[in-house]
Design a protein around this motif. Structure first.
Motif, PDB file in Angstrom:
ATOM      1  N   GLN A   1       3.186  -6.347 -12.611  1.00 16.56           N
ATOM      2  CA  GLN A   1       4.462  -6.341 -12.348  1.00 16.56           C
ATOM      3  C   GLN A   1       5.077  -6.160 -10.929  1.00 16.56           C
ATOM      4  OE1 GLN A   1       6.455  -6.891 -14.972  1.00 16.56           O
ATOM      5  NE2 GLN A   1       4.481  -7.085 -16.175  1.00 16.56           N
ATOM      6  N   ASN A   2       4.097  -5.528 -10.144  1.00 22.20           N
ATOM      7  CA  ASN A   2       4.680  -5.364  -8.667  1.00 22.20           C
ATOM      8  C   ASN A   2       3.928  -5.812  -7.429  1.00 22.20           C
ATOM      9  OD1 ASN A   2       6.854  -3.464  -9.424  1.00 22.20           O
ATOM     10  ND2 ASN A   2       5.261  -2.608 -10.567  1.00 22.20           N
ATOM     11  N   GLY A   3       2.686  -6.654  -7.790  1.00 17.52           N
ATOM     12  CA  GLY A   3       1.924  -7.182  -6.781  1.00 17.52           C
ATOM     13  C   GLY A   3       1.198  -6.192  -5.946  1.00 17.52           C
ATOM     14  N   VAL A   4       1.089  -4.834  -6.311  1.00 18.07           N
ATOM     15  CA  VAL A   4       0.550  -3.668  -5.764  1.00 18.07           C
ATOM     16  C   VAL A   4      -0.821  -3.526  -6.165  1.00 18.07           C
ATOM     17  CG1 VAL A   4       0.589  -1.059  -5.132  1.00 18.07           C
ATOM     18  CG2 VAL A   4       2.772  -2.478  -5.375  1.00 18.07           C
ATOM     19  N   ARG A   5      -1.905  -3.520  -5.341  1.00 23.25           N
ATOM     20  CA  ARG A   5      -3.094  -3.299  -5.574  1.00 23.25           C
ATOM     21  C   ARG A   5      -4.000  -2.290  -4.696  1.00 23.25           C
ATOM     22  NH1 ARG A   5      -7.784  -6.204  -3.421  1.00 23.25           N
ATOM     23  NH2 ARG A   5      -6.398  -7.652  -1.920  1.00 23.25           N
ATOM     24  N   ILE A   6      -4.766  -1.541  -5.285  1.00 22.06           N
ATOM     25  CA  ILE A   6      -5.481  -0.261  -4.634  1.00 22.06           C
ATOM     26  C   ILE A   6      -6.742  -0.990  -4.151  1.00 22.06           C
ATOM     27  CG2 ILE A   6      -6.652   1.984  -5.043  1.00 22.06           C
ATOM     28  CD1 ILE A   6      -4.395   2.384  -6.880  1.00 22.06           C
ATOM     29  N   THR A   7      -6.792  -0.976  -2.801  1.00 18.68           N
ATOM     30  CA  THR A   7      -8.293  -1.484  -2.206  1.00 18.68           C
ATOM     31  C   THR A   7      -9.376  -0.558  -1.940  1.00 18.68           C
ATOM     32  OG1 THR A   7      -7.286  -1.333  -0.021  1.00 18.68           O
ATOM     33  CG2 THR A   7      -6.954  -3.504  -1.177  1.00 18.68           C
ATOM     34  N   ASP A   8      -9.103   0.492  -1.763  1.00 21.86           N
ATOM     35  CA  ASP A   8      -9.947   1.933  -1.398  1.00 21.86           C
ATOM     36  C   ASP A   8      -9.550   3.122  -1.684  1.00 21.86           C
ATOM     37  OD1 ASP A   8     -12.632   2.367  -0.594  1.00 21.86           O
ATOM     38  OD2 ASP A   8     -12.242   1.901   1.637  1.00 21.86           O
ATOM     39  N   ILE A   9     -10.632   4.157  -1.884  1.00 17.91           N
ATOM     40  CA  ILE A   9     -10.288   5.508  -2.132  1.00 17.91           C
ATOM     41  C   ILE A   9     -11.354   6.143  -1.399  1.00 17.91           C
ATOM     42  CG2 ILE A   9      -9.976   7.439  -3.675  1.00 17.91           C
ATOM     43  CD1 ILE A   9      -9.405   5.371  -5.854  1.00 17.91           C
ATOM     44  N   ASN A  10     -10.940   6.948  -0.248  1.00 18.24           N
ATOM     45  CA  ASN A  10     -12.280   7.509   0.627  1.00 18.24           C
ATOM     46  C   ASN A  10     -11.789   8.938   0.784  1.00 18.24           C
ATOM     47  OD1 ASN A  10     -13.814   5.198   1.291  1.00 18.24           O
ATOM     48  ND2 ASN A  10     -12.038   4.428   2.561  1.00 18.24           N
ATOM     49  N   GLU A  11     -12.557   9.832   1.064  1.00 16.96           N
ATOM     50  CA  GLU A  11     -12.301  11.338   1.321  1.00 16.96           C
ATOM     51  C   GLU A  11     -12.058  11.236   3.033  1.00 16.96           C
ATOM     52  OE1 GLU A  11     -14.538  15.527   0.910  1.00 16.96           O
ATOM     53  OE2 GLU A  11     -15.665  13.776   0.567  1.00 16.96           O
ATOM     54  N   LYS A  12     -11.020  12.102   3.208  1.00 19.90           N
ATOM     55  CA  LYS A  12     -10.723  12.087   4.642  1.00 19.90           C
ATOM     56  C   LYS A  12     -11.637  13.338   5.294  1.00 19.90           C
ATOM     57  CE  LYS A  12      -6.769  11.928   5.993  1.00 19.90           C
ATOM     58  NZ  LYS A  12      -5.153  11.805   6.375  1.00 19.90           N
ATOM     59  N   PRO A  13     -11.880  13.251   6.381  1.00 20.80           N
ATOM     60  CA  PRO A  13     -12.881  14.091   7.234  1.00 20.80           C
ATOM     61  C   PRO A  13     -11.951  15.565   7.178  1.00 20.80           C
ATOM     62  CG  PRO A  13     -12.351  12.119   8.613  1.00 20.80           C
ATOM     63  CD  PRO A  13     -11.572  12.130   7.264  1.00 20.80           C
TER      64      PRO A  13
END
Length: 78
Positions: free
Chosen positions: A66-78
């Motif tokens: 519906q919105n063209g939004v795609r999650i590309t990555d999920i990473n832990e922040k240091p």
């Protein structure tokens, strides 16, 4: 609590990031709900499975289709 960085492409194709605090790495669906809350606060509380065609990850599907939004990555922040 650990901090996670969700990287996603918005509807214009621009890379954006969102920080999320969680003990465990968020699933793609949990990340999609957080992104949806940031980009579309009015729909944040909508249960997307109330509609016809139930799916396993409704927020992910809704953001992409519906919105063209795609999650590309999920990473832990240091």
């Amino acid at each position: 609590m650990r901090k996670w960085e969700i990287t996603f492409l918005d509807h214009k194709g621009i890379i954006d990031r969102l920080e999320l605090a969680s003990d465990n790495q968020p699933t793609t669906e949990e990340a999609a709900v957080a992104v949806r809350t940031k980009l579309f606060p009015v729909t944040a509380k909508a249960d997307l499975n109330d509609f016809e065609g139930r799916v396993e990850a409704p927020a992910v599907k809704w953001l992409e289709e519906q919105n063209g939004v795609r999650i590309t990555d999920i990473n832990e922040k240091p």
